[in-house]
Scaffold this motif. Structure first.
Motif, mmCIF file in Angstrom:
data_model
loop_
_atom_site.group_PDB
_atom_site.id
_atom_site.type_symbol
_atom_site.label_atom_id
_atom_site.label_comp_id
_atom_site.label_asym_id
_atom_site.label_seq_id
_atom_site.Cartn_x
_atom_site.Cartn_y
_atom_site.Cartn_z
ATOM 1 N N GLU A 1 0.834 -1.205 0.000
ATOM 2 C CA GLU A 1 0.000 0.000 0.000
ATOM 3 C C GLU A 1 0.868 1.254 0.000
ATOM 4 O OE1 GLU A 1 -3.351 2.157 2.828
ATOM 5 O OE2 GLU A 1 -3.074 -0.024 2.957
ATOM 6 N N LEU A 2 1.954 1.238 0.790
ATOM 7 C CA LEU A 2 2.876 2.370 0.789
ATOM 8 C C LEU A 2 3.538 2.545 -0.567
ATOM 9 C CD1 LEU A 2 4.608 1.823 4.261
ATOM 10 C CD2 LEU A 2 3.053 3.681 3.656
ATOM 11 N N LEU A 3 3.830 1.425 -1.205
ATOM 12 C CA LEU A 3 4.503 1.465 -2.509
ATOM 13 C C LEU A 3 3.611 2.047 -3.595
ATOM 14 C CD1 LEU A 3 7.317 0.654 -3.461
ATOM 15 C CD2 LEU A 3 6.386 -1.549 -4.187
ATOM 16 N N GLU A 4 2.314 1.968 -3.383
ATOM 17 C CA GLU A 4 1.364 2.473 -4.388
ATOM 18 C C GLU A 4 1.195 3.979 -4.343
ATOM 19 O OE1 GLU A 4 -2.162 0.278 -3.630
ATOM 20 O OE2 GLU A 4 -1.352 -1.616 -4.402
ATOM 21 N N GLY A 5 1.950 4.627 -3.463
ATOM 22 C CA GLY A 5 1.946 6.089 -3.506
ATOM 23 C C GLY A 5 1.453 6.773 -2.260
ATOM 24 N N ASN A 6 1.218 6.026 -1.173
ATOM 25 C CA ASN A 6 0.702 6.645 0.041
ATOM 26 C C ASN A 6 1.780 6.893 1.090
ATOM 27 O OD1 ASN A 6 -1.915 6.526 -0.982
ATOM 28 N ND2 ASN A 6 -2.153 4.411 -0.322
ATOM 29 N N SER A 7 3.030 6.812 0.702
ATOM 30 C CA SER A 7 4.111 6.898 1.692
ATOM 31 C C SER A 7 4.464 8.333 2.075
ATOM 32 C CB SER A 7 5.365 6.198 1.170
ATOM 33 O OG SER A 7 5.766 6.771 -0.057
ATOM 34 N N GLY A 8 4.069 9.314 1.257
ATOM 35 C CA GLY A 8 4.364 10.709 1.580
ATOM 36 C C GLY A 8 5.812 11.060 1.293
ATOM 37 N N ASP A 9 6.326 12.090 1.987
ATOM 38 C CA ASP A 9 7.670 12.588 1.723
ATOM 39 C C ASP A 9 8.742 11.851 2.509
ATOM 40 O OD1 ASP A 9 6.746 14.597 -0.007
ATOM 41 O OD2 ASP A 9 6.272 15.886 1.694
ATOM 42 N N ILE A 10 8.377 11.071 3.507
ATOM 43 C CA ILE A 10 9.369 10.484 4.405
ATOM 44 C C ILE A 10 9.825 9.109 3.925
ATOM 45 C CG2 ILE A 10 9.846 9.792 6.776
ATOM 46 C CD1 ILE A 10 9.518 12.830 6.299
ATOM 47 N N LEU A 11 8.918 8.176 3.803
ATOM 48 C CA LEU A 11 9.293 6.824 3.368
ATOM 49 C C LEU A 11 9.464 6.796 1.858
ATOM 50 C CD1 LEU A 11 6.896 4.760 5.641
ATOM 51 C CD2 LEU A 11 9.369 5.011 5.898
ATOM 52 N N LYS A 12 10.660 6.373 1.405
ATOM 53 C CA LYS A 12 10.993 6.410 -0.009
ATOM 54 C C LYS A 12 10.772 5.043 -0.654
ATOM 55 C CE LYS A 12 12.134 10.671 0.407
ATOM 56 N NZ LYS A 12 11.224 11.706 -0.118
ATOM 57 N N GLU A 13 10.536 5.083 -1.956
ATOM 58 C CA GLU A 13 10.189 3.877 -2.695
ATOM 59 C C GLU A 13 11.279 2.820 -2.626
ATOM 60 O OE1 GLU A 13 9.342 2.755 -7.363
ATOM 61 O OE2 GLU A 13 8.535 4.645 -6.575
ATOM 62 N N ASP A 14 12.551 3.233 -2.725
ATOM 63 C CA ASP A 14 13.622 2.238 -2.711
ATOM 64 C C ASP A 14 13.706 1.517 -1.361
ATOM 65 O OD1 ASP A 14 14.567 4.551 -1.416
ATOM 66 O OD2 ASP A 14 16.645 3.946 -1.744
ATOM 67 N N PHE A 15 13.412 2.231 -0.274
ATOM 68 C CA PHE A 15 13.427 1.577 1.034
ATOM 69 C C PHE A 15 12.259 0.607 1.168
ATOM 70 C CE2 PHE A 15 11.599 1.425 5.306
ATOM 71 C CZ PHE A 15 12.614 0.720 5.950
ATOM 72 N N ILE A 16 11.098 0.983 0.698
ATOM 73 C CA ILE A 16 9.930 0.101 0.806
ATOM 74 C C ILE A 16 10.171 -1.186 0.004
ATOM 75 C CG2 ILE A 16 7.455 -0.112 0.364
ATOM 76 C CD1 ILE A 16 7.307 2.964 0.676
ATOM 77 N N GLU A 17 10.784 -1.047 -1.175
ATOM 78 C CA GLU A 17 11.116 -2.240 -1.971
ATOM 79 C C GLU A 17 12.131 -3.112 -1.232
ATOM 80 O OE1 GLU A 17 12.443 -0.515 -5.600
ATOM 81 O OE2 GLU A 17 10.420 -0.382 -6.465
ATOM 82 N N PHE A 18 13.101 -2.470 -0.590
ATOM 83 C CA PHE A 18 14.085 -3.210 0.207
ATOM 84 C C PHE A 18 13.395 -3.970 1.341
ATOM 85 C CE2 PHE A 18 16.330 -2.937 4.305
ATOM 86 C CZ PHE A 18 17.414 -3.773 4.062
ATOM 87 N N ALA A 19 12.483 -3.290 2.063
ATOM 88 C CA ALA A 19 11.778 -3.926 3.177
ATOM 89 C C ALA A 19 10.919 -5.091 2.687
ATOM 90 C CB ALA A 19 10.914 -2.900 3.903
ATOM 91 N N LEU A 20 10.324 -4.951 1.508
ATOM 92 C CA LEU A 20 9.521 -6.045 0.942
ATOM 93 C C LEU A 20 10.383 -7.271 0.670
ATOM 94 C CD1 LEU A 20 7.052 -4.274 -1.515
ATOM 95 C CD2 LEU A 20 6.422 -5.949 0.226
ATOM 96 N N LYS A 21 11.550 -7.042 0.100
ATOM 97 C CA LYS A 21 12.453 -8.172 -0.193
ATOM 98 C C LYS A 21 12.911 -8.840 1.092
ATOM 99 C CE LYS A 21 14.208 -6.192 -4.519
ATOM 100 N NZ LYS A 21 15.388 -5.587 -5.197
ATOM 101 N N ARG A 22 13.261 -8.039 2.089
ATOM 102 C CA ARG A 22 13.712 -8.622 3.353
ATOM 103 C C ARG A 22 12.581 -9.364 4.053
ATOM 104 N NH1 ARG A 22 18.886 -9.221 3.172
ATOM 105 N NH2 ARG A 22 18.548 -9.966 5.324
ATOM 106 N N LEU A 23 11.376 -8.832 3.951
ATOM 107 C CA LEU A 23 10.220 -9.506 4.550
ATOM 108 C C LEU A 23 9.981 -10.849 3.877
ATOM 109 C CD1 LEU A 23 7.842 -9.329 6.547
ATOM 110 C CD2 LEU A 23 6.516 -8.197 4.753
ATOM 111 N N HIS A 24 10.141 -10.869 2.561
ATOM 112 C CA HIS A 24 9.955 -12.115 1.801
ATOM 113 C C HIS A 24 10.988 -13.164 2.220
ATOM 114 C CE1 HIS A 24 8.771 -14.707 -1.486
ATOM 115 N NE2 HIS A 24 10.033 -14.770 -1.883
ATOM 116 N N LYS A 25 12.187 -12.689 2.564
ATOM 117 C CA LYS A 25 13.247 -13.608 2.991
ATOM 118 C C LYS A 25 13.195 -13.904 4.485
ATOM 119 C CE LYS A 25 16.496 -12.134 -0.621
ATOM 120 N NZ LYS A 25 17.810 -11.510 -0.882
ATOM 121 N N GLY A 26 12.217 -13.324 5.194
ATOM 122 C CA GLY A 26 12.106 -13.557 6.627
ATOM 123 C C GLY A 26 13.100 -12.767 7.442
#
Length: 590
Positions: free
Chosen positions: A564-589
């Motif tokens: 949901e954050l990646l779809e554009g609701n993250s605002g000025d603070i959380l950046k797209e590259d970090f959210i993608e990083f967190a998604l990958k790490r979450l997928h890897k546990g």
């Protein structure tokens, strides 16, 4: 104001025999008296679970009283007001909406039986305004989890969008405030005429102390009138931001300011505040033009100072006499003036894509009036930080990566030693005018505005060192400054990132057990993600990043939230590259 019932003798008798359990209320009068007593207990606790429980019990008493006498306007009003108070004790949007709708229904019923009751008119307007603000992001046609829907009154069959419904509610609220104002104005005028007649010896001689009492009554009535004008301005401001056309928007913004101009006239009326010797609001406003040169403090741009553990430097406020009320009303008016102008800057950017620096300038001048009266006013300090930060953020978006001149770089390198205490932030006389600042390049201006925003939040933190939201704001603003590409930002990037990490850690420590008031689970999770993002930008912090992300997951973080954050609701603070990083790490546990 609530309606009181019962005698003081009965209250004293209960205090003398605490060992005997008082009999349960049986009659309408007993339910009403018990409701008032429970409300007073809630008021004494102010906030927290104990206050909430007392208000809930008071609501239960009023509910039972209403069943015995469903046409009593006082009972309906008290019940509606307690339900409205309980809105502040929940973070759930669905619960807020349910409470607001129940409150609105009771206020409408009370108004049916007592149409000219100013308390009911005012509170119904407040409830509708709040409902309009909450409902914009939620479809009210759907039922929430507790089986209650979000519809109320005559709009049960309304089929429009949440925004259209909000517009209708705000228009109704504005009419209610206008009606309330008209009645209050007539009553105040009559009271002034009566007091003036007594002063001229037209009526009977005053008894000892009666004159002071009458003056205080006039001041109280004037204060209530100002509250109504401010509430009308708030509703008009929300409406101005919502409507489709630029013309209608500007009309409503003008009307919002007009209400505040009337309020300034009331607060400056010597007949209503006869014993006040403070600097008048109008003279304050006159100074604002001279204060245009005082908008921003100190011309030089300092190096960033390391974050330290926040400790309050202030003692508890001393008790103050009744004359403070006028000063408070002046502050309330100028706070709302700043809110109107701040909203106007956002709407202007939305309509034109341009930053209205004159509006930012004017909004800050009104906040400076508040801070001259009350230098420790946390709301004004935070509003100032938000306003300066938004201004800087807008400029940064326009000018990321711009080159600086040699003279700009030289200014950056000539660092000055500063302290970040309130005395420096609030009381220091500025040496650079806003006009001079406007002549600087955008990167210089952006850095300077961010620096002043940081100072405002640090000043607020000195007053409330455990305030989670202020700590989070300081983390946000240091992170935003670290993303700038100017030489001064690159020079200070390491310190900015470290400071951001420290403030996010402080924010997390202040709310991690979930007991902190006014901090919901969503904000706690947001703090953790922001903290992890900053740590990821600091070399050698990989293990800490994963530890914070694991804590976020334990708190309830999911892949869906990140998507949901990646779809554009993250605002000025959380950046797209970090959210993608967190998604990958979450997928890897992690």
């Amino acid at each position: 104001m609530k309606k009181s019932f019962g005698s003081s003798k009965n209250k004293n008798k209960e205090k003398k025999t605490p060992s005997k359990e008082a009999p349960a209320p049986q009659t309408w009068e007993e339910y009403m008296e018990e409701g008032v007593l429970l409300e007073e207990k809630g008021e004494r606790y102010g906030t927290g679970d104990k206050a909430r429980r007392y208000y809930e019990k008071a609501g239960d008493m009023y509910n039972k009283a209403c069943k015995l006498n469903p046409e009593d306007s006082d009972c309906l009003y008290n019940f509606g007001r307690v339900l409205y108070i309980l809105v502040d004790f929940t973070h759930s949007t669905c619960q807020k909406l349910s409470l607001l709708n129940a409150s609105i229904v009771r206020f409408r019923s009370a108004l049916h039986y007592d149409p000219d009751n100013t308390d009911t008119l005012f509170n119904l307007g407040q409830a509708l305004t709040t409902h309009a603000e909450v409902v914009q992001d939620h479809e009210e046609d759907e039922e929430d989890g507790d089986g209650q829907d979000h519809r109320h009154g005559d709009e049960d069959n309304f089929q429009g969008s949440p925004e259209e419904r909000a517009v209708l509610e705000l228009l109704e609220a504005i009419k209610l405030f206008e009606t309330c104002y008209s009645i209050q104005q007539r009553e105040l005028y009559a009271a002034v005429q009566q007091a003036s007649s007594k002063d001229n010896g037209v009526t009977e001689e005053k008894t000892e102390g009666s004159g002071e009492h009458e003056k205080q009554e006039l001041s109280n009535s004037a204060g209530v009138l100002i509250d109504t004008l401010i509430s009308a301005s708030q509703a008009l401001t929300s409406l101005a931001f919502l409507v489709d056309t630029v013309e209608r928007s500007q009309t409503y913004y003008k009307q919002a300011k007009d209400r505040l101009e009337i309020a300034l006239g009331v607060v400056n009326d010597k007949l209503l505040w006869p014993d006040e010797e403070e600097e008048s609001s109008s003279s304050s406003k006159g100074k604002e033009k001279d204060a245009a040169a005082e908008l921003l403090v100190e011309g030089e741009i300092e190096d960033v100072q390391p974050a330290t553990k926040p400790i309050s430097k202030f003692r508890e406020a001393q008790s103050q006499n009744e004359t403070v009320s006028r000063k408070e009303k002046i502050c309330d008016i100028h706070l709302q003036y700043s809110t109107v102008l701040s909203s106007q800057t956002e709407r202007s950017y939305q309509d034109t894509g341009k930053i209205s620096e004159d509006l930012y300038d004017e909004a800050l001048q009104h906040l400076d009036v508040v801070l001259r009266h009350q230098p420790r006013h946390v709301e004004a300090l935070c509003d100032k930080g938000d306003l300066l930060g938004a201004w800087a953020q807008g400029l940064a978006a326009l000018d990321q990566g711009a080159d600086l001149s040699d003279s700009d770089i030289e200014r950056f390198d000539s660092s000055s030693s500063i302290t970040l205490g309130t005395s420096d932030v609030i009381a220091a006389e500025p040496s650079a005018s806003s006009t001079d600042l406007r002549k600087s390049s955008r990167p210089v201006r952006t850095w300077q505005l961010f620096a002043f925003a940081t100072r405002a939040f640090l000043s607020a933190l000195e007053v409330e060192p455990q305030n989670t939201s202020i700590l989070e704001k300081l983390g946000d603003i240091h992170w935003s400054r670290s993303l700038l590409t100017s030489p001064v930002a690159l020079k200070n990037r390491s310190m900015l990132l470290n400071n951001a990490s420290v403030y996010y850690r402080f924010a997390w420590e202040s709310c991690r057990d979930g007991s902190t008031e006014n901090v919901d689970e969503e904000q706690r999770m947001e703090i953790l993600l922001s903290w992890a993002q900053v740590l990821r930008a600091i070399p050698g912090k990989e293990e800490e990043v994963l530890r914070v992300l694991k804590q976020w997951k334990r708190l309830g973080g999911t892949k869906e939230m990140l998507m949901e954050l990646l779809e554009g609701n993250s605002g000025d603070i959380l950046k797209e590259d970090f959210i993608e990083f967190a998604l990958k790490r979450l997928h890897k546990g992690f």
